[in-house]
Design a protein around this motif. Structure first.
Motif, PDB file in Angstrom:
ATOM      1  N   ALA A 253      64.168  14.462  36.237  1.00  0.00           N
ATOM      2  CA  ALA A 253      63.609  14.426  37.583  1.00  0.00           C
ATOM      3  C   ALA A 253      64.086  13.127  38.210  1.00  0.00           C
ATOM      4  CB  ALA A 253      62.092  14.489  37.543  1.00  0.00           C
ATOM      5  N   CYS A 254      64.926  13.210  39.235  1.00  0.00           N
ATOM      6  CA  CYS A 254      65.520  11.999  39.820  1.00  0.00           C
ATOM      7  C   CYS A 254      64.522  11.266  40.718  1.00  0.00           C
ATOM      8  CB  CYS A 254      66.767  12.365  40.617  1.00  0.00           C
ATOM      9  SG  CYS A 254      68.091  13.077  39.609  1.00  0.00           S
ATOM     10  N   TYR A 255      64.000  11.939  41.732  1.00  0.00           N
ATOM     11  CA  TYR A 255      63.049  11.308  42.644  1.00  0.00           C
ATOM     12  C   TYR A 255      62.490  12.362  43.588  1.00  0.00           C
ATOM     13  CZ  TYR A 255      66.707  11.497  46.223  1.00  0.00           C
ATOM     14  OH  TYR A 255      67.666  11.929  47.095  1.00  0.00           O
ATOM     15  N   THR A 256      61.460  11.962  44.325  1.00  0.00           N
ATOM     16  CA  THR A 256      60.871  12.810  45.356  1.00  0.00           C
ATOM     17  C   THR A 256      61.247  12.248  46.720  1.00  0.00           C
ATOM     18  OG1 THR A 256      58.992  13.419  43.954  1.00  0.00           O
ATOM     19  CG2 THR A 256      58.730  13.724  46.329  1.00  0.00           C
ATOM     20  N   SER A 257      61.899  13.055  47.532  1.00  0.00           N
ATOM     21  CA  SER A 257      62.255  12.660  48.898  1.00  0.00           C
ATOM     22  C   SER A 257      61.137  13.109  49.838  1.00  0.00           C
ATOM     23  CB  SER A 257      63.578  13.323  49.297  1.00  0.00           C
ATOM     24  OG  SER A 257      63.838  13.130  50.671  1.00  0.00           O
ATOM     25  N   ARG A 258      60.592  12.145  50.574  1.00  0.00           N
ATOM     26  CA  ARG A 258      59.534  12.461  51.536  1.00  0.00           C
ATOM     27  C   ARG A 258      59.752  11.604  52.778  1.00  0.00           C
ATOM     28  NH1 ARG A 258      54.206  14.428  52.288  1.00  0.00           N
ATOM     29  NH2 ARG A 258      52.883  13.084  53.563  1.00  0.00           N
ATOM     30  N   SER A 259      59.958  12.242  53.909  1.00  0.00           N
ATOM     31  CA  SER A 259      60.204  11.532  55.157  1.00  0.00           C
ATOM     32  C   SER A 259      59.495  12.237  56.298  1.00  0.00           C
ATOM     33  CB  SER A 259      61.707  11.473  55.469  1.00  0.00           C
ATOM     34  OG  SER A 259      62.419  10.785  54.465  1.00  0.00           O
ATOM     35  N   ARG A 260      59.155  11.451  57.322  1.00  0.00           N
ATOM     36  CA  ARG A 260      58.568  12.042  58.520  1.00  0.00           C
ATOM     37  C   ARG A 260      59.666  12.676  59.354  1.00  0.00           C
ATOM     38  NH1 ARG A 260      57.293  10.227  63.688  1.00  0.00           N
ATOM     39  NH2 ARG A 260      57.757   8.035  63.232  1.00  0.00           N
ATOM     40  N   ILE A 261      59.367  13.834  59.908  1.00  0.00           N
ATOM     41  CA  ILE A 261      60.331  14.586  60.704  1.00  0.00           C
ATOM     42  C   ILE A 261      60.086  14.308  62.187  1.00  0.00           C
ATOM     43  CG2 ILE A 261      61.097  16.900  61.369  1.00  0.00           C
ATOM     44  CD1 ILE A 261      61.966  16.021  58.598  1.00  0.00           C
ATOM     45  N   ASP A 262      61.169  13.943  62.883  1.00  0.00           N
ATOM     46  CA  ASP A 262      61.049  13.615  64.302  1.00  0.00           C
ATOM     47  C   ASP A 262      61.980  14.490  65.145  1.00  0.00           C
ATOM     48  OD1 ASP A 262      59.936  12.224  66.406  1.00  0.00           O
ATOM     49  OD2 ASP A 262      61.490  10.670  66.397  1.00  0.00           O
ATOM     50  N   TYR A 263      62.140  15.740  64.729  1.00  0.00           N
ATOM     51  CA  TYR A 263      62.906  16.712  65.514  1.00  0.00           C
ATOM     52  C   TYR A 263      62.148  18.042  65.472  1.00  0.00           C
ATOM     53  CZ  TYR A 263      64.618  18.219  60.897  1.00  0.00           C
ATOM     54  OH  TYR A 263      64.700  18.641  59.590  1.00  0.00           O
ATOM     55  N   PRO A 264      62.324  18.882  66.465  1.00  0.00           N
ATOM     56  CA  PRO A 264      61.553  20.133  66.511  1.00  0.00           C
ATOM     57  C   PRO A 264      61.980  21.105  65.422  1.00  0.00           C
ATOM     58  CG  PRO A 264      63.148  20.045  68.308  1.00  0.00           C
ATOM     59  CD  PRO A 264      63.156  18.697  67.670  1.00  0.00           C
ATOM     60  N   LEU A 265      60.994  21.696  64.763  1.00  0.00           N
ATOM     61  CA  LEU A 265      61.253  22.705  63.741  1.00  0.00           C
ATOM     62  C   LEU A 265      61.232  24.094  64.360  1.00  0.00           C
ATOM     63  CD1 LEU A 265      58.962  21.311  60.883  1.00  0.00           C
ATOM     64  CD2 LEU A 265      61.458  21.149  61.015  1.00  0.00           C
ATOM     65  N   SER A 266      61.840  25.023  63.659  1.00  0.00           N
ATOM     66  CA  SER A 266      61.801  26.416  64.100  1.00  0.00           C
ATOM     67  C   SER A 266      60.350  26.879  64.172  1.00  0.00           C
ATOM     68  CB  SER A 266      62.582  27.286  63.114  1.00  0.00           C
ATOM     69  OG  SER A 266      62.377  28.660  63.380  1.00  0.00           O
ATOM     70  N   PRO A 267      59.983  27.694  65.174  1.00  0.00           N
ATOM     71  CA  PRO A 267      58.589  28.136  65.329  1.00  0.00           C
ATOM     72  C   PRO A 267      58.034  28.871  64.102  1.00  0.00           C
ATOM     73  CG  PRO A 267      59.864  28.632  67.309  1.00  0.00           C
ATOM     74  CD  PRO A 267      60.843  28.179  66.275  1.00  0.00           C
ATOM     75  N   ASP A 268      58.911  29.479  63.306  1.00  0.00           N
ATOM     76  CA  ASP A 268      58.425  30.231  62.143  1.00  0.00           C
ATOM     77  C   ASP A 268      58.385  29.390  60.866  1.00  0.00           C
ATOM     78  OD1 ASP A 268      61.127  29.934  61.830  1.00  0.00           O
ATOM     79  OD2 ASP A 268      61.553  32.041  61.384  1.00  0.00           O
ATOM     80  N   THR A 269      58.580  28.064  60.984  1.00  0.00           N
ATOM     81  CA  THR A 269      58.519  27.189  59.818  1.00  0.00           C
ATOM     82  C   THR A 269      57.088  27.088  59.300  1.00  0.00           C
ATOM     83  OG1 THR A 269      60.372  25.850  60.640  1.00  0.00           O
ATOM     84  CG2 THR A 269      58.987  24.872  58.933  1.00  0.00           C
ATOM     85  N   GLU A 270      56.917  27.312  58.002  1.00  0.00           N
ATOM     86  CA  GLU A 270      55.586  27.191  57.397  1.00  0.00           C
ATOM     87  C   GLU A 270      55.235  25.712  57.207  1.00  0.00           C
ATOM     88  OE1 GLU A 270      53.074  28.473  53.376  1.00  0.00           O
ATOM     89  OE2 GLU A 270      55.175  29.103  53.634  1.00  0.00           O
ATOM     90  N   ILE A 271      54.101  25.304  57.731  1.00  0.00           N
ATOM     91  CA  ILE A 271      53.667  23.906  57.642  1.00  0.00           C
ATOM     92  C   ILE A 271      52.306  23.861  56.947  1.00  0.00           C
ATOM     93  CG2 ILE A 271      53.091  21.800  58.905  1.00  0.00           C
ATOM     94  CD1 ILE A 271      54.961  22.737  61.137  1.00  0.00           C
ATOM     95  N   ILE A 272      52.231  23.137  55.876  1.00  0.00           N
ATOM     96  CA  ILE A 272      50.992  23.003  55.099  1.00  0.00           C
ATOM     97  C   ILE A 272      50.163  21.850  55.682  1.00  0.00           C
ATOM     98  CG2 ILE A 272      50.028  22.516  52.814  1.00  0.00           C
ATOM     99  CD1 ILE A 272      52.648  23.601  51.642  1.00  0.00           C
ATOM    100  N   GLU A 273      48.872  22.062  55.819  1.00  0.00           N
ATOM    101  CA  GLU A 273      47.983  21.003  56.291  1.00  0.00           C
ATOM    102  C   GLU A 273      47.557  20.118  55.110  1.00  0.00           C
ATOM    103  OE1 GLU A 273      47.335  20.364  59.355  1.00  0.00           O
ATOM    104  OE2 GLU A 273      48.259  22.158  60.224  1.00  0.00           O
ATOM    105  N   GLU A 274      47.795  18.813  55.228  1.00  0.00           N
ATOM    106  CA  GLU A 274      47.418  17.872  54.174  1.00  0.00           C
ATOM    107  C   GLU A 274      46.020  17.335  54.423  1.00  0.00           C
ATOM    108  OE1 GLU A 274      50.049  14.736  53.154  1.00  0.00           O
ATOM    109  OE2 GLU A 274      51.867  15.934  53.420  1.00  0.00           O
ATOM    110  N   ASP A 275      45.416  16.845  53.353  1.00  0.00           N
ATOM    111  CA  ASP A 275      44.137  16.174  53.426  1.00  0.00           C
ATOM    112  C   ASP A 275      44.304  14.916  54.276  1.00  0.00           C
ATOM    113  OD1 ASP A 275      41.733  14.919  53.107  1.00  0.00           O
ATOM    114  OD2 ASP A 275      41.631  15.175  50.941  1.00  0.00           O
ATOM    115  N   GLU A 276      43.440  14.719  55.252  1.00  0.00           N
ATOM    116  CA  GLU A 276      43.539  13.551  56.156  1.00  0.00           C
ATOM    117  C   GLU A 276      43.145  12.248  55.487  1.00  0.00           C
ATOM    118  OE1 GLU A 276      44.700  13.489  59.279  1.00  0.00           O
ATOM    119  OE2 GLU A 276      45.222  15.602  59.112  1.00  0.00           O
ATOM    120  N   GLY A 277      42.572  12.327  54.292  1.00  0.00           N
ATOM    121  CA  GLY A 277      42.114  11.101  53.626  1.00  0.00           C
ATOM    122  C   GLY A 277      43.235  10.243  53.097  1.00  0.00           C
TER     123      GLY A 277
END
Length: 277
Positions: A253-277
């Motif tokens: 397992a090399c690493y986990t890539s996680r970045s904020r997205i600042d461009y519009p996604l396709s309307p049918d993109t599945e987006i998971i809601e994260e815990d706000e905590g």
């Protein structure tokens, strides 16, 4: 209240501050004890470790396509300092040690870059493509990455003409962030960068037959929302095979890539809601 930087209310000091930062950046490398690779050989080493071809033009950037062609020009300029570079045992590759002043005779063109949180044309924009390509290639070798920085914010969609997974991420900024890898093996490696008009064919070659073959993959992209911001996450892993027998040696397992997205996604993109905590 956070303390304001001097350059926020004295903006004319910004160019001076940048020059100071870059000077300190190179002074630190001058005294860090590393032996940096600089020798570009006339001949190519005999054995192929890894090769790939990547498209340079991203038609989905959402900006004037001319900036993509400017990026291709900038990449060809900086590659001249790296073409057929030999990385001897114990030597370190540094993007900026090689790229420093690469545009002295053939100036960079304006390419897209992130400035103050916005995508704008910047001098030499697009060089991160090269650092990401190099990082992707290094993952297919026994070379050791010793410095790599992710983009905190991804402002352009992935290039559909690129072979690399979206999570292959290695940003560089002169004076602030570099890409470095070290040859901890007992054999020399050589970087090859052959450009066509809209693509680059890249190789790592070595002085002895490769011991392993590396297969690097990314998991399915996961999009999630937290505090109103969209994030993209991908797991990057690799499998090592014995070069002669083809048997699996190990999986990593090399690493986990996680970045904020600042461009519009396709309307049918599945987006998971994260815990706000």
């Amino acid at each position: 209240m956070s303390r304001r930087r001097v350059t926020e209310f004295l903006p004319f000091l910004l160019p001076l501050r940048r020059k100071q930062k870059i000077w300190c950046f190179y002074q630190k490398m001058k005294h860090d004890g590393h032996r940096y690779a600089r020798h570009q050989a006339e001949n190519r080493l005999p054995y192929l470790q890894y090769e790939c071809t990547q498209g340079l033009i991203n038609p989905d950037s959402g900006y004037d396509i001319q900036y993509q062609y400017n990026k291709a020009h900038n990449l060809k300029v900086v590659s001249r300092r790296m073409q057929q570079l030999i990385i001897e045992p114990g030597e370190v590759f540094s993007f900026w040690q090689l790229a420093r002043g690469a545009d002295h005779d053939d100036p960079y063109l304006p390419g897209l870059g992130l400035h103050d949180g916005k995508i704008v044309p910047v001098h030499g924009g697009g060089l991160c493509f090269m650092s990401e390509l190099l990082y992707w290639m290094v993952l297919h070798t026994p070379l050791t990455v010793i410095e790599k920085h992710p983009h905190l914010v991804i402002s352009l969609p992935a290039n559909p003409n690129a072979e690399m997974p979206a999570g292959i991420d290695a940003t560089i900024q002169e004076g602030w962030s570099d890409l470095k890898f070290r040859n901890d093996t007992d054999r020399p490696f050589q970087l090859i960068l052959d450009f066509e008009e809209a693509s680059v064919h890249a190789q790592f070659r070595c002085g002895q037959p490769p011991q392993y073959r590396y297969e690097v993959s990314g998991s399915e992209l996961v999009y999630s929302r937290k505090k109103g911001k969209i994030f993209r996450t991908q797991q990057i892993s690799r499998t090592l095979y014995a070069a002669e027998s083809g048997e699996v040696v190990r999986q990593e397992a090399c690493y986990t890539s996680r970045s904020r997205i600042d461009y519009p996604l396709s309307p049918d993109t599945e987006i998971i809601e994260e815990d706000e905590g």
